[in-house]
Design a protein around this motif. Structure first.
Motif, PDB file in Angstrom:
ATOM      1  N   ASP A 282     120.224  87.676  27.633  1.00 36.30           N
ATOM      2  CA  ASP A 282     118.967  87.677  26.888  1.00 36.30           C
ATOM      3  C   ASP A 282     119.161  88.427  25.577  1.00 36.30           C
ATOM      4  OD1 ASP A 282     116.363  87.858  25.984  1.00 36.30           O
ATOM      5  OD2 ASP A 282     115.562  88.760  27.809  1.00 36.30           O
ATOM      6  N   CYS A 283     118.806  87.781  24.459  1.00 43.13           N
ATOM      7  CA  CYS A 283     118.985  88.374  23.132  1.00 43.13           C
ATOM      8  C   CYS A 283     117.679  88.878  22.529  1.00 43.13           C
ATOM      9  CB  CYS A 283     119.606  87.351  22.191  1.00 43.13           C
ATOM     10  SG  CYS A 283     121.341  86.965  22.524  1.00 43.13           S
ATOM     11  N   SER A 284     116.612  89.004  23.309  1.00 41.23           N
ATOM     12  CA  SER A 284     115.315  89.368  22.752  1.00 41.23           C
ATOM     13  C   SER A 284     115.312  90.749  22.104  1.00 41.23           C
ATOM     14  CB  SER A 284     114.230  89.300  23.835  1.00 41.23           C
ATOM     15  OG  SER A 284     114.514  90.187  24.894  1.00 41.23           O
ATOM     16  N   SER A 285     116.249  91.618  22.495  1.00 41.62           N
ATOM     17  CA  SER A 285     116.336  92.946  21.889  1.00 41.62           C
ATOM     18  C   SER A 285     117.213  92.957  20.642  1.00 41.62           C
ATOM     19  CB  SER A 285     116.908  93.949  22.900  1.00 41.62           C
ATOM     20  OG  SER A 285     118.260  93.618  23.206  1.00 41.62           O
ATOM     21  N   GLY A 286     117.844  91.819  20.343  1.00 42.84           N
ATOM     22  CA  GLY A 286     118.748  91.727  19.209  1.00 42.84           C
ATOM     23  C   GLY A 286     120.205  91.829  19.591  1.00 42.84           C
ATOM     24  N   THR A 287     120.470  92.313  20.806  1.00 40.24           N
ATOM     25  CA  THR A 287     121.830  92.377  21.337  1.00 40.24           C
ATOM     26  C   THR A 287     121.830  91.792  22.747  1.00 40.24           C
ATOM     27  OG1 THR A 287     121.464  94.617  22.202  1.00 40.24           O
ATOM     28  CG2 THR A 287     122.428  94.440  19.991  1.00 40.24           C
ATOM     29  N   PRO A 288     122.975  91.289  23.232  1.00 39.71           N
ATOM     30  CA  PRO A 288     122.996  90.659  24.547  1.00 39.71           C
ATOM     31  C   PRO A 288     122.716  91.654  25.675  1.00 39.71           C
ATOM     32  CG  PRO A 288     124.959  90.096  23.263  1.00 39.71           C
ATOM     33  CD  PRO A 288     124.281  91.212  22.548  1.00 39.71           C
ATOM     34  N   VAL A 289     121.799  91.284  26.558  1.00 40.87           N
ATOM     35  CA  VAL A 289     121.505  92.048  27.769  1.00 40.87           C
ATOM     36  C   VAL A 289     121.695  91.108  28.951  1.00 40.87           C
ATOM     37  CG1 VAL A 289     119.777  93.325  29.070  1.00 40.87           C
ATOM     38  CG2 VAL A 289     119.876  93.561  26.578  1.00 40.87           C
ATOM     39  N   LEU A 290     122.583  91.479  29.878  1.00 46.18           N
ATOM     40  CA  LEU A 290     122.915  90.624  31.007  1.00 46.18           C
ATOM     41  C   LEU A 290     122.193  91.092  32.267  1.00 46.18           C
ATOM     42  CD1 LEU A 290     125.260  90.150  28.917  1.00 46.18           C
ATOM     43  CD2 LEU A 290     126.673  89.552  30.880  1.00 46.18           C
ATOM     44  N   SER A 291     121.712  90.130  33.054  1.00 48.92           N
ATOM     45  CA  SER A 291     120.987  90.427  34.286  1.00 48.92           C
ATOM     46  C   SER A 291     121.360  89.421  35.364  1.00 48.92           C
ATOM     47  CB  SER A 291     119.470  90.355  34.060  1.00 48.92           C
ATOM     48  OG  SER A 291     119.048  91.218  33.027  1.00 48.92           O
ATOM     49  N   ALA A 292     121.553  89.914  36.585  1.00 54.08           N
ATOM     50  CA  ALA A 292     121.799  89.052  37.744  1.00 54.08           C
ATOM     51  C   ALA A 292     120.461  88.632  38.340  1.00 54.08           C
ATOM     52  CB  ALA A 292     122.632  89.798  38.775  1.00 54.08           C
ATOM     53  N   TRP A 293     120.385  87.405  38.840  1.00 52.66           N
ATOM     54  CA  TRP A 293     119.105  86.904  39.343  1.00 52.66           C
ATOM     55  C   TRP A 293     119.316  85.768  40.349  1.00 52.66           C
ATOM     56  CZ3 TRP A 293     118.230  81.708  38.405  1.00 52.66           C
ATOM     57  CH2 TRP A 293     119.059  81.122  37.420  1.00 52.66           C
ATOM     58  N   TYR A 294     118.230  85.456  41.058  1.00 50.97           N
ATOM     59  CA  TYR A 294     118.163  84.231  41.855  1.00 50.97           C
ATOM     60  C   TYR A 294     116.784  83.631  41.673  1.00 50.97           C
ATOM     61  CZ  TYR A 294     115.268  86.417  45.486  1.00 50.97           C
ATOM     62  OH  TYR A 294     114.253  87.040  46.162  1.00 50.97           O
ATOM     63  N   GLU A 295     116.658  82.368  42.009  1.00 51.25           N
ATOM     64  CA  GLU A 295     115.364  81.700  41.892  1.00 51.25           C
ATOM     65  C   GLU A 295     115.268  80.581  42.918  1.00 51.25           C
ATOM     66  OE1 GLU A 295     112.568  79.387  38.560  1.00 51.25           O
ATOM     67  OE2 GLU A 295     114.514  80.220  37.998  1.00 51.25           O
ATOM     68  N   MET A 296     114.117  80.508  43.562  1.00 48.31           N
ATOM     69  CA  MET A 296     113.792  79.408  44.470  1.00 48.31           C
ATOM     70  C   MET A 296     112.633  78.650  43.821  1.00 48.31           C
ATOM     71  SD  MET A 296     115.946  79.734  47.014  1.00 48.31           S
ATOM     72  CE  MET A 296     115.302  78.846  48.438  1.00 48.31           C
ATOM     73  N   TYR A 297     112.964  77.894  42.774  1.00 47.11           N
ATOM     74  CA  TYR A 297     111.954  77.186  42.012  1.00 47.11           C
ATOM     75  C   TYR A 297     111.192  76.197  42.905  1.00 47.11           C
ATOM     76  CZ  TYR A 297     109.766  74.314  38.481  1.00 47.11           C
ATOM     77  OH  TYR A 297     108.840  73.651  37.734  1.00 47.11           O
ATOM     78  N   PRO A 298     109.843  76.165  42.822  1.00 51.85           N
ATOM     79  CA  PRO A 298     109.002  76.596  41.717  1.00 51.85           C
ATOM     80  C   PRO A 298     108.531  78.038  41.727  1.00 51.85           C
ATOM     81  CG  PRO A 298     107.685  75.393  43.305  1.00 51.85           C
ATOM     82  CD  PRO A 298     109.101  75.327  43.795  1.00 51.85           C
ATOM     83  N   ALA A 299     108.979  78.878  42.636  1.00 53.03           N
ATOM     84  CA  ALA A 299     108.668  80.302  42.539  1.00 53.03           C
ATOM     85  C   ALA A 299     109.400  80.893  41.333  1.00 53.03           C
ATOM     86  CB  ALA A 299     109.089  81.026  43.811  1.00 53.03           C
ATOM     87  N   PRO A 300     108.884  81.974  40.738  1.00 52.26           N
ATOM     88  CA  PRO A 300     109.556  82.579  39.589  1.00 52.26           C
ATOM     89  C   PRO A 300     110.853  83.261  39.995  1.00 52.26           C
ATOM     90  CG  PRO A 300     107.689  83.914  40.256  1.00 52.26           C
ATOM     91  CD  PRO A 300     107.614  82.648  41.059  1.00 52.26           C
ATOM     92  N   PRO A 301     111.734  83.519  39.029  1.00 50.67           N
ATOM     93  CA  PRO A 301     113.003  84.177  39.329  1.00 50.67           C
ATOM     94  C   PRO A 301     112.817  85.639  39.709  1.00 50.67           C
ATOM     95  CG  PRO A 301     112.735  83.959  36.975  1.00 50.67           C
ATOM     96  CD  PRO A 301     111.591  83.221  37.593  1.00 50.67           C
ATOM     97  N   VAL A 302     113.807  86.149  40.416  1.00 54.57           N
ATOM     98  CA  VAL A 302     113.845  87.565  40.800  1.00 54.57           C
ATOM     99  C   VAL A 302     115.168  88.142  40.334  1.00 54.57           C
ATOM    100  CG1 VAL A 302     113.876  89.202  42.727  1.00 54.57           C
ATOM    101  CG2 VAL A 302     112.361  87.200  42.805  1.00 54.57           C
ATOM    102  N   GLN A 303     115.123  89.278  39.653  1.00 53.03           N
ATOM    103  CA  GLN A 303     116.342  89.912  39.173  1.00 53.03           C
ATOM    104  C   GLN A 303     116.822  90.979  40.142  1.00 53.03           C
ATOM    105  OE1 GLN A 303     115.702  91.430  35.233  1.00 53.03           O
ATOM    106  NE2 GLN A 303     116.043  89.445  34.249  1.00 53.03           N
ATOM    107  N   TRP A 304     118.152  91.104  40.238  1.00 54.99           N
ATOM    108  CA  TRP A 304     118.757  92.255  40.873  1.00 54.99           C
ATOM    109  C   TRP A 304     119.086  93.281  39.789  1.00 54.99           C
ATOM    110  CZ3 TRP A 304     121.236  87.592  43.194  1.00 54.99           C
ATOM    111  CH2 TRP A 304     120.776  87.357  44.496  1.00 54.99           C
ATOM    112  N   SER A 305     119.105  94.539  40.156  1.00 56.73           N
ATOM    113  CA  SER A 305     119.256  95.616  39.168  1.00 56.73           C
ATOM    114  C   SER A 305     120.705  96.017  38.918  1.00 56.73           C
ATOM    115  CB  SER A 305     118.461  96.847  39.624  1.00 56.73           C
ATOM    116  OG  SER A 305     118.929  97.319  40.877  1.00 56.73           O
ATOM    117  N   ASP A 306     121.667  95.361  39.567  1.00 51.15           N
ATOM    118  CA  ASP A 306     123.073  95.725  39.425  1.00 51.15           C
ATOM    119  C   ASP A 306     123.574  95.496  37.992  1.00 51.15           C
ATOM    120  OD1 ASP A 306     123.836  95.869  42.538  1.00 51.15           O
ATOM    121  OD2 ASP A 306     122.551  94.149  42.158  1.00 51.15           O
TER     122      ASP A 306
END
Length: 248
Positions: free
Chosen positions: A103-127
């Motif tokens: 995600d570049c919304s802060s101006g620099t790359p921020v990486l996040s681990a996640w899973y999603e069971m669409y159509p439910a929204p995604p869930v991030q892990w904090s690792d």
């Protein structure tokens, strides 16, 4: 094909409501709710898709494989993409998926681990996740409506898994990149490797290549392929019948 719009969150994005008959009953405690855009079904033709990589059609009970997180350059604060593995989403209205988002919304790359069971929204892990990390993922059907999703950062030594329930068709398997904002950051190469479906090499399922946002997959061989900037691939526009629901 009824497909969703996935759009950028700066707070919490709630996925667009769909009329699909999908039963979602999480079987393990939810972790941190995702604060970035959600990822979902494939849209667009092979040379202008919201997914870039390889997609197989058939009947699938599992997909597994690895990739290396690339070094990226943010071109704008709208840049957002993820590499992920999953089942469904091509010819169906659910997706069972896990991966890593940049995600570049802060101006620099921020990486996040996640899973999603669409159509439910995604869930991030904090690792923690960083560029250059070697990631291994799997999505496994444990029977009708039951799934185990596992994500491992082999470089940093952590593993997350979650057991989820979702009534799904299991009609596709994919190893792809995706940008819900239709804006990819720049990277020179992303390598997928060791890909299997139903315990066999991904090649055996005869998956088809799809390009997205200027990134084109090379030849698939032995469950491995690379995505690189290519010519002839254009960024698709979201269909007008998929309006977003956004909360800032």
């Amino acid at each position: 094909m009824n497909l969703k719009v996935a759009t950028r969150r700066r707070g919490l994005v709630v996925a667009a409501a769909l009329g699909a008959a999908a039963l979602m009953l999480p079987q393990s405690p939810a972790r941190t709710a995702a604060t970035a855009a959600d990822f979902g079904p494939q849209a667009g033709p092979r040379q202008a898709s919201n997914w870039g990589g390889y997609i197989a059609q058939g009947t699938f009970t599992s997909i597994s494989g690895s990739w290396t997180e690339p070094h990226v350059t943010c071109n704008s604060t709208d840049d957002l993409f993820a590499a992920w593995l999953g089942l469904d989403g091509f010819g169906s209205r659910t997706v069972e998926q896990t991966g890593v988002e940049t995600d570049c919304s802060s101006g620099t790359p921020v990486l996040s681990a996640w899973y999603e069971m669409y159509p439910a929204p995604p869930v991030q892990w904090s690792d923690p996740v960083a560029e250059g990390d070697h990631i291994t993922a799997s999505v496994v059907s444990k029977g009708i409506g039951r799934y185990t999703l596992t994500l491992t950062d082999d470089t940093r030594g952590w593993t997350e898994h979650t057991d989820q329930t979702l009534i799904a068709k299991r009609v596709s398997a994919e190893a792809v990149i995706e940008s819900p904002t239709q804006n990819y950051p720049s990277f020179s190469r992303l390598d997928f490797s060791g890909l299997t479906v139903n315990g066999r090499p991904f090649d055996s399922a005869k998956p088809q290549p799809f390009s997205s946002g200027g990134y084109t997959p090379g030849s698939l061989s032995g469950g491995s392929f690379s995505l690189t900037p290519g010519t002839g691939a254009v960024t698709p526009q979201p269909p007008a019948n998929r309006p977003p629901i956004i909360r800032y």
